[in-house]
Scaffold this motif. Structure first.
Motif, short mmCIF file in Angstrom:
data_model
loop_
_atom_site.label_atom_id
_atom_site.label_comp_id
_atom_site.label_asym_id
_atom_site.label_seq_id
_atom_site.Cartn_x
_atom_site.Cartn_y
_atom_site.Cartn_z
N ALA A 63 0.81 -1.02 0.04
CA ALA A 63 0.18 -0.16 -0.12
C ALA A 63 0.97 1.31 -0.02
N VAL A 64 2.27 1.00 0.24
CA VAL A 64 3.03 2.25 0.22
C VAL A 64 3.52 2.74 -1.11
N ASP A 65 3.05 3.86 -1.40
CA ASP A 65 3.49 4.24 -2.71
C ASP A 65 4.69 5.20 -2.80
N TRP A 66 5.03 5.97 -1.63
CA TRP A 66 6.22 6.88 -1.57
C TRP A 66 6.84 6.83 -0.42
N VAL A 67 8.44 6.98 -0.26
CA VAL A 67 9.18 7.05 0.67
C VAL A 67 9.96 8.28 0.39
N ILE A 68 9.61 9.45 1.40
CA ILE A 68 10.26 10.75 0.98
C ILE A 68 11.08 11.10 2.37
N PRO A 69 12.42 10.93 2.43
CA PRO A 69 13.17 11.53 3.13
C PRO A 69 13.49 13.28 3.10
N THR A 70 13.08 14.13 4.04
CA THR A 70 13.19 15.39 4.15
C THR A 70 14.58 15.96 3.63
N HIS A 71 15.64 14.90 4.05
CA HIS A 71 16.96 15.12 3.60
C HIS A 71 17.73 14.06 4.00
N VAL A 72 19.01 13.78 3.87
CA VAL A 72 19.60 12.56 3.51
C VAL A 72 20.64 12.38 4.72
N HIS A 73 20.55 13.37 5.71
CA HIS A 73 20.85 12.81 7.19
C HIS A 73 20.50 11.63 7.86
N LEU A 74 21.59 10.96 8.35
CA LEU A 74 21.16 9.53 8.56
C LEU A 74 19.89 9.22 9.48
N ASP A 75 19.47 10.24 10.36
CA ASP A 75 18.75 9.99 11.51
C ASP A 75 17.24 10.45 10.71
N HIS A 76 17.29 10.74 9.24
CA HIS A 76 16.18 10.76 8.76
C HIS A 76 15.88 9.75 7.69
N ALA A 77 16.99 9.55 7.06
CA ALA A 77 17.07 8.88 5.79
C ALA A 77 17.87 7.61 5.78
N GLY A 78 18.25 7.26 6.84
CA GLY A 78 19.39 6.12 6.90
C GLY A 78 18.68 4.77 6.69
N GLY A 79 17.38 4.80 7.19
CA GLY A 79 16.79 3.55 6.79
C GLY A 79 15.77 3.40 5.52
N VAL A 80 16.06 4.42 4.35
CA VAL A 80 15.22 4.29 3.42
C VAL A 80 15.58 3.03 2.46
#
Length: 318
Positions: A63-80
């Motif tokens: 059901a998930v269409d999008w994964v949107i990190p606000t920026h690529v610092h790892l506490d925001h995007a490390g799990g993408v």
């Protein structure tokens, strides 16, 4: 509902990623007509919680269409990258300056390693997983994204980092701000009123750009901000304006302090101490006791903000 999942209304859910300590790092899930999007993911260690949040809401990974990190610092995007391995239909939407780091995270890892060290990197983040290039795309300023008919507007939002975008949700009249609207810890709320502080974490802090970004966020007339650290803040346009004024006043004070210590031989320690003293004084003015526990809580922010201010001071382009 699991205790790490909070219903914020309007189909928005905050997920405590468990990074560092409780209610420190949030990922958001937006749900519309059975479809979903994640905004920020936390680190690799958060992925089980993100998937559990879907299950708790009766949503399949498909059901998930999008994964949107606000920026690529790892506490925001490390799990993408790791998260997307479990979301077969999802695409990653990343700021154009950050996209290559999601597809090939080697430079991202090395940059964070220089700040945090090997032991902390392994403990807090784990091995970064690349996002397949064919499942990732760059955002652009004023992009309109539709989530099952729900409009989400993305804008370029530099100041904290040049690879930062913010997401406007018209339904809730709120921004998903990442780190551009500062940090606001629920432990410092007094009588339901939030307190914020800016984040100048290395290495791309730019105070003038940050001020311009905040002005652009306010121009939409938001009634709330969804900050990554931590949760929904503001309950009216006036309250959001109060928080913005508080944060921007601190930006000016941080910059003035840094400038005054430019040539000091013990610059880092004095800058760190000055920032922490200011945070505690402002907390007391806010009505919080701001004792030893608060000092311990804010020590890491003082350290990282001092580092970021020093990078800004020493940047040749200035």
């Amino acid at each position: 509902m699991p205790d790490f999942l909070e219903d914020l209304g309007h189909g928005i859910y905050a997920i405590d990623t468990g990074f560092q300590r409780p209610r420190f790092d949030a990922a958001y899930l937006i749900v519309e007509n059975g479809r979903a999007a994640f905004v920020d993911t936390g680190t690799n260690h958060a992925v089980p919680r993100l998937l559990a949040a879907l299950a708790a809401l009766g949503l399949a990974p498909e059901a998930v269409d999008w994964v949107i990190p606000t920026h690529v610092h790892l506490d925001h995007a490390g799990g993408v990258g790791l998260l997307m391995q479990s979301l077969p239909k999802a695409r990653a939407l990343v700021h154009p300056r950050g996209l290559r780091h999601m597809v090939d995270p080697k430079a991202l890892w090395l940059g964070a390693l220089a700040v945090y060290g090997e032991e902390e990197m392994q403990r807090s983040y784990g091995k970064l997983v690349p996002v397949p290039a064919e499942r990732a795309e760059a955002s652009h300023d004023e992009q309109l994204l539709m989530l099952a008919g729900r409009p989400l507007r993305l804008i370029d939002s530099p100041g904290h980092a040049r690879h930062h975008h913010a997401i406007w949700d018209e339904r809730s009249r709120s921004w998903f701000t990442g780190d551009t609207f500062g940090l606001s810890y629920r432990a410092f709320d007094v009588d339901g009123r939030a307190w914020v502080l800016p984040t100048s974490t290395p290495v791309q802090f730019e105070p003038d750009a940050l001020k311009a970004t905040v002005a652009r966020l306010l121009a939409a007339g938001p009634v709330a901000m969804q900050v990554t650290h931590y949760g929904r803040i503001g309950c009216s346009v006036d309250e959001v304006k109060r928080l913005a004024a508080l944060m921007l006043d601190q930006v000016d004070e941080m910059v003035a302090l840094a400038e005054s210590l430019r040539a000091a031989p013990d610059r880092h320690e004095r800058l760190k101490a000055g920032l922490l003293d200011d945070y505690l004084a402002r907390l007391r003015a806010h009505g919080h006791a701001a004792g030893a526990d608060a000092a311990d809580w804010l020590a890491l922010d003082a350290e990282l903000n001092a580092q970021g201010l020093e990078v800004w001071l020493d940047r040749p382009a200035r």
